[in-house]
Design an enzyme around this catalytic site. Sequence first.
Site, short mmCIF file in Angstrom:
data_model
loop_
_atom_site.label_atom_id
_atom_site.label_comp_id
_atom_site.label_asym_id
_atom_site.label_seq_id
_atom_site.Cartn_x
_atom_site.Cartn_y
_atom_site.Cartn_z
N ALA A 123 -11.97 41.42 -13.35
CA ALA A 123 -10.62 41.03 -12.39
C ALA A 123 -9.94 39.79 -13.52
O ALA A 123 -9.76 38.97 -12.70
CB ALA A 123 -11.14 40.46 -11.16
N GLY A 169 -10.91 38.28 -15.74
CA GLY A 169 -11.72 37.23 -16.04
C GLY A 169 -12.22 36.25 -14.84
O GLY A 169 -13.08 35.52 -14.95
N LEU A 170 -11.66 36.54 -13.66
CA LEU A 170 -12.11 35.92 -12.37
C LEU A 170 -13.55 35.95 -12.02
O LEU A 170 -14.06 34.94 -11.58
CB LEU A 170 -11.05 36.47 -11.04
N SER A 189 -10.09 46.09 -16.38
CA SER A 189 -10.38 44.91 -15.93
C SER A 189 -11.43 44.87 -15.11
O SER A 189 -11.30 44.27 -13.93
CB SER A 189 -8.99 44.62 -15.00
N TYR A 245 1.31 48.35 -25.09
CA TYR A 245 0.41 46.98 -25.54
C TYR A 245 1.19 46.56 -26.68
O TYR A 245 1.18 47.23 -27.89
CB TYR A 245 -0.81 47.26 -25.84
#
Length: 345
Positions: free
Chosen positions: A219, A221-222, A216, A61
């Site tokens: 997803a 932010g979806l 996640s 990262y």
Amino acid sequence: MRYRLLGRTGLYVSELCLGTMTFGGQGFWKVMGGLEQGAATALVKQAFDAGVNFIDTANVYSLGESETLTGNAIKSLGLPRDELVVATKATGIMSETAVNARGQSRYHLMNELDASLKRLQLDHIDLYQLHGYDPLTPLEDVLSTLNDMVRSGKVRYIGLCNMAAWQIMKGLGISQRHQLARFESVQAYYTVAGRDLEREVIPLIQDQQLGLMVWSPLAGGLLSGKFSPDGTGPQGSRRANFDFPVIDKPRAFRVVDAMRPIAQRHEVSVARVALAWLLSRPQVSTVIVGAKTPAQLADNLCATLLELSQDELKELDDVSASPPEYPGWMLTMQGQYRANPPVKD
């Protein structure tokens, strides 16, 4: 904040884990967050004050910057080491010019462990994870290296990320056969709109008593409810700049449409409903949440207070169900043979 056992380790971790992929902004990783020290430290404090005792980062990262910012935050805040569970990872490319700065060779993993300890300003890593599968290094050699790390005291437990069920089981078999430290956790993508993990990996996790760390969970932010099927969404959002992870978008938006009325009934965000669904799954040890702002983190933390009804969970289970695949549907049929014991008058 509630705490759950991480597999069979006996170690309790908070059901929400602070992910630090938003810390730092080196190269490609800037689209993930680009947070500098002040903002990163504030998020670490906010999470710890809310009861989060688990922090997950990785060497790759921002090419080490995330670990550096995380270590600085822990030190400057004076957080008690014996109240923190710190996890990091290694496998990815750490240099475009150093030819061996990648993969899971003993050379690379040993170098990266020492580098991570230095950046995090720690004398040991609580959970050291392989950040994927390396087909070029024999798994026997990889596990031997990880075992030496555990025996040295620099690592307490080992885990893995993003592997197929056969790869995980092969590793567990090698560890058992050679009496090596074994994988104790799996970090994997899992959401209410992406339930592929349930086909092979989750049954393995349950059978082998592994911990499950979910990455996640929204997803990318979806599942926040802030995106529309035409692709429009919040300006500067991660999903708008980096369309990942891969997801069946028509199905995802059907799930979002089902979550909206549930969110309205509870007067919470759609994101909280998505997180609460994950927290209802008994196989989940912890859900990793990352944030760019204190407001985002606060909303995610409040997901621990949301309890969905059985009817609401069933509604989400039904709308998000994965299409049947072989051999799964055959295994289900076979299971019916033993579902009810025979009765003799």
